[in-house]
Every structure is written in C-alpha cells, then in structure tokens.
Enzyme design. Structure first.
Site, short mmCIF file in Angstrom:
data_model
loop_
_atom_site.label_atom_id
_atom_site.label_comp_id
_atom_site.label_asym_id
_atom_site.label_seq_id
_atom_site.Cartn_x
_atom_site.Cartn_y
_atom_site.Cartn_z
N HIS A 81 0.82 -1.21 0.00
CA HIS A 81 0.00 0.00 0.00
C HIS A 81 0.87 1.27 0.00
CE1 HIS A 81 -2.88 3.03 1.36
NE2 HIS A 81 -2.08 3.28 2.39
N ASP A 110 5.11 20.39 -27.82
CA ASP A 110 5.35 19.07 -27.21
C ASP A 110 6.42 19.27 -26.14
OD1 ASP A 110 5.51 16.33 -26.59
OD2 ASP A 110 5.20 15.75 -28.67
N TRP A 144 7.34 0.46 3.50
CA TRP A 144 7.77 1.25 2.33
C TRP A 144 9.17 1.81 2.55
CZ3 TRP A 144 8.74 6.46 0.82
CH2 TRP A 144 8.68 7.40 1.84
N SER A 174 12.57 6.42 -14.36
CA SER A 174 11.44 7.06 -15.04
C SER A 174 11.28 8.51 -14.56
CB SER A 174 10.17 6.26 -14.77
OG SER A 174 9.03 7.03 -15.01
N SER A 175 11.32 8.70 -13.25
CA SER A 175 11.13 10.05 -12.70
C SER A 175 12.27 10.98 -13.11
CB SER A 175 11.06 10.01 -11.18
OG SER A 175 9.86 9.42 -10.76
N HIS A 258 12.53 12.69 2.71
CA HIS A 258 11.84 13.93 3.03
C HIS A 258 11.59 14.80 1.80
CE1 HIS A 258 9.87 16.85 5.42
NE2 HIS A 258 10.49 17.74 4.70
N GLU A 260 11.09 13.73 -0.99
CA GLU A 260 10.01 13.01 -1.68
C GLU A 260 8.64 13.55 -1.26
OE1 GLU A 260 10.02 10.92 -4.08
OE2 GLU A 260 8.56 9.31 -3.86
N TYR A 262 7.95 16.58 -0.61
CA TYR A 262 7.70 17.80 -1.38
C TYR A 262 7.52 17.49 -2.85
CZ TYR A 262 8.56 19.80 3.02
OH TYR A 262 8.45 20.07 4.35
N SER A 273 -2.77 26.82 -6.69
CA SER A 273 -2.48 28.21 -7.06
C SER A 273 -3.05 28.56 -8.44
CB SER A 273 -0.97 28.46 -7.06
OG SER A 273 -0.42 28.13 -5.81
N HIS A 307 14.69 14.35 10.80
CA HIS A 307 13.52 14.35 11.71
C HIS A 307 12.74 13.04 11.60
CE1 HIS A 307 10.94 16.74 8.55
NE2 HIS A 307 10.93 15.46 8.28
N HIS A 308 13.11 12.19 10.65
CA HIS A 308 12.53 10.84 10.60
C HIS A 308 13.35 9.86 11.42
CE1 HIS A 308 9.66 11.85 7.36
NE2 HIS A 308 10.61 12.70 7.00
N THR A 333 5.55 27.61 4.06
CA THR A 333 4.28 26.91 3.87
C THR A 333 3.13 27.79 4.36
OG1 THR A 333 5.52 24.91 4.36
CG2 THR A 333 3.14 24.69 4.22
N LYS A 336 2.25 30.47 1.92
CA LYS A 336 1.37 30.02 0.84
C LYS A 336 -0.08 29.94 1.29
CE LYS A 336 4.35 27.43 -2.09
NZ LYS A 336 4.25 26.53 -3.21
N ARG A 455 1.91 1.65 15.15
CA ARG A 455 1.58 1.42 13.75
C ARG A 455 2.14 0.06 13.32
NH1 ARG A 455 5.97 5.10 10.38
NH2 ARG A 455 5.01 4.13 8.56
C1 HEM Z 1 -7.45 6.07 0.55
C2 HEM Z 1 -7.37 6.11 1.83
C3 HEM Z 1 -6.27 5.48 2.63
C4 HEM Z 1 -6.46 4.64 3.68
C5 HEM Z 1 -7.78 4.15 4.24
C6 HEM Z 1 -5.14 4.27 4.17
C7 HEM Z 1 -4.90 3.40 5.20
C8 HEM Z 1 -3.67 2.98 5.64
C9 HEM Z 1 -3.42 1.97 6.62
C10 HEM Z 1 -4.49 1.15 7.32
C11 HEM Z 1 -2.07 1.88 6.79
C12 HEM Z 1 -1.32 0.94 7.71
C13 HEM Z 1 -1.09 1.56 9.03
C14 HEM Z 1 -0.22 0.68 9.86
O1 HEM Z 1 -0.58 -0.47 10.12
O2 HEM Z 1 0.87 1.15 10.24
C15 HEM Z 1 -1.47 2.84 5.91
C16 HEM Z 1 -0.11 3.06 5.81
C17 HEM Z 1 0.47 3.94 4.90
N1 HEM Z 1 -0.19 4.71 3.96
FE1 HEM Z 1 -2.20 4.79 3.69
N2 HEM Z 1 -4.20 4.90 3.41
C18 HEM Z 1 -4.85 5.65 2.46
C19 HEM Z 1 -4.26 6.46 1.49
C20 HEM Z 1 -2.90 6.67 1.36
C21 HEM Z 1 -2.28 7.52 0.39
C22 HEM Z 1 -3.01 8.30 -0.68
C23 HEM Z 1 -0.95 7.47 0.63
C24 HEM Z 1 0.20 8.16 -0.08
C25 HEM Z 1 0.14 9.00 -1.00
C26 HEM Z 1 -0.72 6.60 1.72
C27 HEM Z 1 0.53 6.30 2.25
C28 HEM Z 1 0.76 5.42 3.27
C29 HEM Z 1 2.07 5.11 3.78
C30 HEM Z 1 3.39 5.68 3.29
C31 HEM Z 1 1.88 4.19 4.80
C32 HEM Z 1 2.98 3.56 5.65
C33 HEM Z 1 3.31 2.23 5.12
C34 HEM Z 1 4.33 1.60 5.98
O3 HEM Z 1 4.18 1.63 7.21
O4 HEM Z 1 5.32 1.07 5.41
N3 HEM Z 1 -1.93 6.12 2.15
N4 HEM Z 1 -2.46 3.49 5.20
CU LIG Z 2 10.20 14.61 6.63
#
Ligand code: HEM
Ligand SMILES: [Cu+2]
Length: 566
Positions: A81, A110, A144, A174-175, A258, A260, A262, A273, A307-308, A333, A336, A455
């Site tokens: 996820h 283009d 992640w 790619s990026s 970090h 990332e 931004y 904007s 800070h992480h 921030t 803005k 978590r």
């Molecule tokens: C759509 C609604 C979303 C829900 C319901 C959701 C839910 C969750 C849940 C349940 C976890 C696991 C928490 C845990 O057990 O520690 C999680 C982790 C995470 N989510 Fe989401 N999420 C959503 C959207 C997003 C989006 C849009 C992003 C990024 C753009 C994102 C990034 C992350 C990241 C980075 C983690 C941490 C993964 C890790 O611990 O390695 N999530 N999310």
């Molecule tokens: Cu950070």
C-alpha cells in the site's frame, strides 16, 4: 495608442495534423498529451489497487484481535500500500498531469524530448508490473521504508523484497528522465513573452518538483543498489554483524524520503495556485511570494531528513538543528496558505467542484502540517514515534494534500482533456464523501496514537476505547472509498454524455484554455504573445475590446488561429 493584446501569430504549422487511431498508435505515441493520459490512467489504476489494500487493512483493524488476515499478510499489505501510493500513484500522477499540461500552459507544441518522454512512461509501467508480479510469489513485507535488517536476506529472503528494489530502480529512472525533460521544456520552449516572472505557478511547482527529483532520486537509487548487493553479492553496507550500519540506510533513505514528500506535495500546491484565482475571479494574491516559497520549501526540505530518525543514535546538537530547520519550513508553507486564503478573500467565489477540493485541501493539509510541527519537537517524537499519531499525520499530508489536489486537477482539467464537463452534482457528492471520509478515518487516529497503539500491527486488544476508535476509522475509510467511486462513475458517465465543454469553460487564466478541447495534435496553430501572468484574461479583454464589448464567444478568431473564446 491601442496595445496589441491579440494573439500574435508566432509559428505557423502545416495545418491541423490528423490524430492516429488504434491501440498501436497509443503504444508508439510520443505525443505528450497521449503519454500524459496513459500516465494518469495507469497511476489511477494503481491508486485503486493501493486503496483496496488499505481497505483490507482497515477491515482487519475494524475489530480487536481480528483474524481476517495473517500477520504476514498484514505486513505485505502495508508495504504494498505505502509503496504503491507513493511510487506508483502520487509521484507519477503528478508527472502525468505535468506531461499533459506543461507544454500547453507554456505555449509549446510538445515536450523537449518526446521519445525520452515515452520511455519514462514505459519504465514506470515496467516498475509497476515487476512490483505487482511479486504477489504471485511473496510480496515484500519490510514496509515502504525497507529498513535493514528487516529487508536483509536473513529476514526477508523472498523475492518480493527484490521486486521492491526494482520498483525503486525503474520508477526512479522514469522520474529522473521525466524531470530532465520537464526542466528542458520549461527552460527552452516557453511562448514569446513568457518570462520567468510570468510563469504559471503550476509550472514553477513542476520546475521545483523536477529539481528535487534530480537531486533526491539518485541517492535512493544508490541505496537500493547497495541493499541489492548486500542481499545477493556478499557486501555488508548495512549489516551490523560485519561493521555495516543500518543507520547509513536510514540516512540515505530519508535524504531522499523527506524531499520526496515535497515531490508529492509541491505540484499540488501549484494546482491549487492555478485553480483558486479562476474560481475567486481575482488574481492570485502574492504571485512572487508563492513562487519564492516553493523554491524555499524545496531548499529547506534537504536539511531536515533526520527528523525521521529522532530515535536513532544521533548527537543532540544535530537533533536540535533538525528540529529548528523543520520548524523553518512552516514559514514558507504558512506564507502560501495565507496567500491562498487572501486570494479567496472578498473574491466572487464560485463554489464549483475544483474549488471545493482546493478548499478541502487547505483545511486538511493544515491539520497535517500542524501535527508535523508537533512531531518535529524531538522529545514529543520520542513518545509518538511508531504510533498511529504518525499514521494520522502522514495521511493528512498525503491524502489531505496530494489526493485532494489531484482530484481538484481532475475536475478542473477533465474538460480540457476530453472536451466534456464532469457532472457538478456527482462532483460535489464525491467531494463531501471524501472530505468527511478523510476526517473520520484519520482524525481519530491522532487519539489512537496518543493512547499508545503502535503502527504496523495487525491486531490490538480492546484497551480503553480502542475498539470504538478503530471502528470509526474503518467506517470512515469506506466513506472515503465511496467518494472515490463516485468520481470514477462521474468520469465514466461524462465520457459518454457529459456536456460539451468548449475551449474555455471556466474563463481561466492560462494558455491551455486558448486551444480547443481536446487540443489538436500540434496543440496550437498560433501561439499568442504573453503579456502577463494571466494571458487568457488579456486575450478575452482584447477580443471584447475589438468586438465593442460583445461577449467573447461571438468573436471572430484571427485566420489560422485555433478557436478562441468561451
Ligand atoms: C485512501 C485512503 C487510505 C487509507 C484508508 C489508508 C490506510 C492505511 C493503513 C491502514 C495503513 C497501515 C497503518 C499501519 O498499520 O501502520 C497505511 C499506511 C500507509 N499509507 Fe495509507 N491509506 C490511504 C491512502 C494513502 C495515500 C493516498 C498514501 C500516499 C500518497 C498513503 C501512504 C501510506 C504510507 C506511506 C503508509 C505507511 C506504510 C508503511 O508503514 O510502510 N496512504 N495506510
Ligand atoms: Cu520529513
């Protein structure tokens, strides 16, 4: 003397080029608009996959000591996820929007390197396929962030961890290629008169996004390569048993990680904007301040990665430095946010769906920003690190920030891309479901975290109100999911029966609205001379002047020019 604001023919083309048809024409395309569409569709599919993974996790957490999924599956779910949402959704979705709109907004035909552009897309798709192929073997499960020793060959021997490494390699290349291309395009291909001071703020944001990618991505590429050689070729970079250092990984990872954030959020700031002044019927407040704040945030973003790592063994002087530099980011921030609010202030505000998503963004992102300032106080972080407070914080930033602005962009630019309007009714329904869903899912997680729930755990005991709080969060996540579904229905419906948009349905300010919707292959037959930050306003005024105040829609378009008007 009458000023010449009319579109001045700059480059003439060889008539309107015919659009190629059939699926092979998509595979072989180098047209930035088609590549942009492929990016957007692909990344949205990954958003849905990441969303389903999130909902399965929320179902598991909906009841204490639930047994819906095994602990290992839960680890795989949050790893897939998080990685999907970041590397396969937000970052490349921003690249997709930029692909479609950077050339149009600066009056180019283009991107600078069209074939390189196609390669960027195919590398992204390859990264996604390699990563998701791992679900047929053993998906990665080290999060992640893939910290060693969790991600080492001893703990996670399965190939999924390697698939994660290739995901980073492929999407990273790619990026980087995309970023070089955006930079070259913006630096060299702007319409006549579009000086740096007249660059649309979305373009400033993409320029900064590109620079951040160019500086940050190579570092993570090096780090994952070191992880790969640790896993398979006998090196010991991160292996403490052989004088390696897991903290080295953390430094390399967050030096990228970090910035990332931004990379994921600055393009969203750019989108907001652009949209706010259109729907407030007022020029953006503080153009220069916003552009400068974008660059300042990017620069400061490189000073704060530790800070992480507040719980890693780091000298106190460094902790203090990192805390203070993190506070400092709140300044640009805040600038803005104040400018956006000032733009809305006393404007003739039209509450159309794109504006609602922008307003929702401001509110939700503010919450994420403020909890971020709390977490930057390292003694506070020592308490809250690895709890649900952090999960709440990061989702307010990423869902409240990036997802909200991406949806604002979908509603704002869909008419340009397809030639049809999305339904306002469904749009507003989608917004309110998503807005309420985000609040219900994530606000309560601050409390869950303060109550001490860690978590990345698949189960919990019902201590205090944890069951109730988690149920609220789970119900919220399904409301949020429903909101996303409404937009999918809206898009599918509008592709068939949406009201025809015309070139400039919002009476907007930037050049993409000068051409027809969807734009022809060559984008513009004539590229107008740019005389301000809001060239379309100038053009509309000029047309009204010429037609003696008649509405711009009845204007006669100069011969050879793409349709102008409303
Ligand atoms: C759509 C609604 C979303 C829900 C319901 C959701 C839910 C969750 C849940 C349940 C976890 C696991 C928490 C845990 O057990 O520690 C999680 C982790 C995470 N989510 Fe989401 N999420 C959503 C959207 C997003 C989006 C849009 C992003 C990024 C753009 C994102 C990034 C992350 C990241 C980075 C983690 C941490 C993964 C890790 O611990 O390695 N999530 N999310
Ligand atoms: Cu950070």
């Amino acid at each position: 003397m009458a000023t010449q604001l009319a579109p001045v023919p700059q480059v003439t083309t060889h008539g309107v080029q015919r659009e190629a048809r059939g699926w092979t024409s998509w595979i072989t395309t180098t047209d930035h608009k088609r590549i942009g569409i492929m990016y957007m569709v692909t990344t949205f599919v990954f958003f849905c996959l990441g969303g389903v993974e999130a909902l399965i996790m929320r179902l598991q957490l909906g009841a204490p000591n639930n047994t819906l999924v095994t602990p290992q599956t839960y680890n795989q779910l949050f790893t897939m996820h998080g990685s999907t949402m970041i590397f396969l959704f937000v970052v490349p979705m921003m690249a997709g929007l930029a692909n479609y709109f950077v050339p149009l907004m600066i009056g180019a035909r283009d991107m600078a390197f069209p074939r390189l552009n196609a390669l960027s897309y195919w590398l992204l798709l390859a990264g996604g396929i390699v990563f998701y192929a791992s679900i047929f073997w053993n998906p990665p499960e080290a999060g992640w962030t893939s910290y060693p020793p969790l991600s080492s060959i001893n703990f996670t021997p399965a190939g999924g961890q390697d698939a994660w490494i290739y995901l980073i390699h492929l999407t990273g290349i790619s990026s980087i290629l995309g970023a070089v291309n955006f930079y070259a395009t913006i630096a060299n291909m702007r319409a006549r008169g579009m000086s740096w001071g007249r660059l649309p703020l979305f373009i400033w944001a993409i320029l900064t996004y590109s620079v951040l990618i160019i500086f940050a991505m190579p570092v993570i590429a090096a780090a994952v390569t070191m992880l790969l050689t640790d896993r398979h070729f006998g090196t010991h970079f991160f292996d403490p048993a052989n004088n390696g250092s897991p903290v080295l990984w953390q430094n390399l990872f967050w030096f990228f990680g970090h910035p990332e954030v931004y990379i994921m959020i600055l393009p969203g700031f750019g989108i907001v904007s652009e949209i706010l002044p259109v729907f407030a019927r007022k020029p953006i407040f503080g153009y220069k301040a916003i552009a400068a704040a974008t660059v300042a945030i990017a620069f400061l973003g490189f000073l704060t990665w530790a800070h992480h790592m507040f719980t890693a063994p780091i000298p106190e002087a460094v902790l203090v430095f990192v805390m203070l530099s993190s506070f400092l980011i709140a300044v640009p921030t805040g600038v803005k946010i104040l400018n956006w609010i000032a733009t809305l202030w006393r404007g003739t505000v039209e509450f159309k769906t794109p504006l609602l998503f922008c307003a929702g963004f401001i509110g939700l992102f503010l919450i994420g920003g403020i909890s971020g300032v709390f977490l930057a106080v390292f003694p506070v972080d020592w308490q809250l690190n690895e709890t649900y407070f952090v999960v709440a914080h990061l989702h307010f930033v990423l869902v409240g920030g990036s997802v909200m602005t991406i949806f604002a962009a979908i509603y704002y630019w869909f008419p340009k891309i397809t030639g049809r309007m999305l339904s306002e009714g469904l749009g507003k329904l989608s917004f309110w479901l998503m807005f309420v869903g985000v609040l219900a899912t994530f606000l309560i997680q601050h409390v869950i975290g303060l109550d001490g729930m860690p978590r990345r755990v698949y189960e919990y005991d019902n201590i205090g109100n944890l069951e109730l709080y988690n149920q609220i969060s789970t119900v919220g996540s399904f409301i949020l999911g429903l909101g996303v579904l409404v937009t999918i229905v809206n898009v599918a419906r509008s592709l068939k029966v949406g009201v025809v948009a015309g070139p400039d349905p919002w009476k907007a300010n930037t050049l993409e609205w000068f051409t027809s919707s969807p734009p022809p292959v060559n984008n513009f037959d004539t590229v107008p001379q740019v005389r301000s930050v809001e060239p379309m306003k100038d053009i509309r005024r000029e047309i009204e002047r010429r037609t003696g105040g008649a509405p711009a829609s009845s204007a006669i378009v100069p011969a050879g020019a793409t349709q102008v008007g409303v």
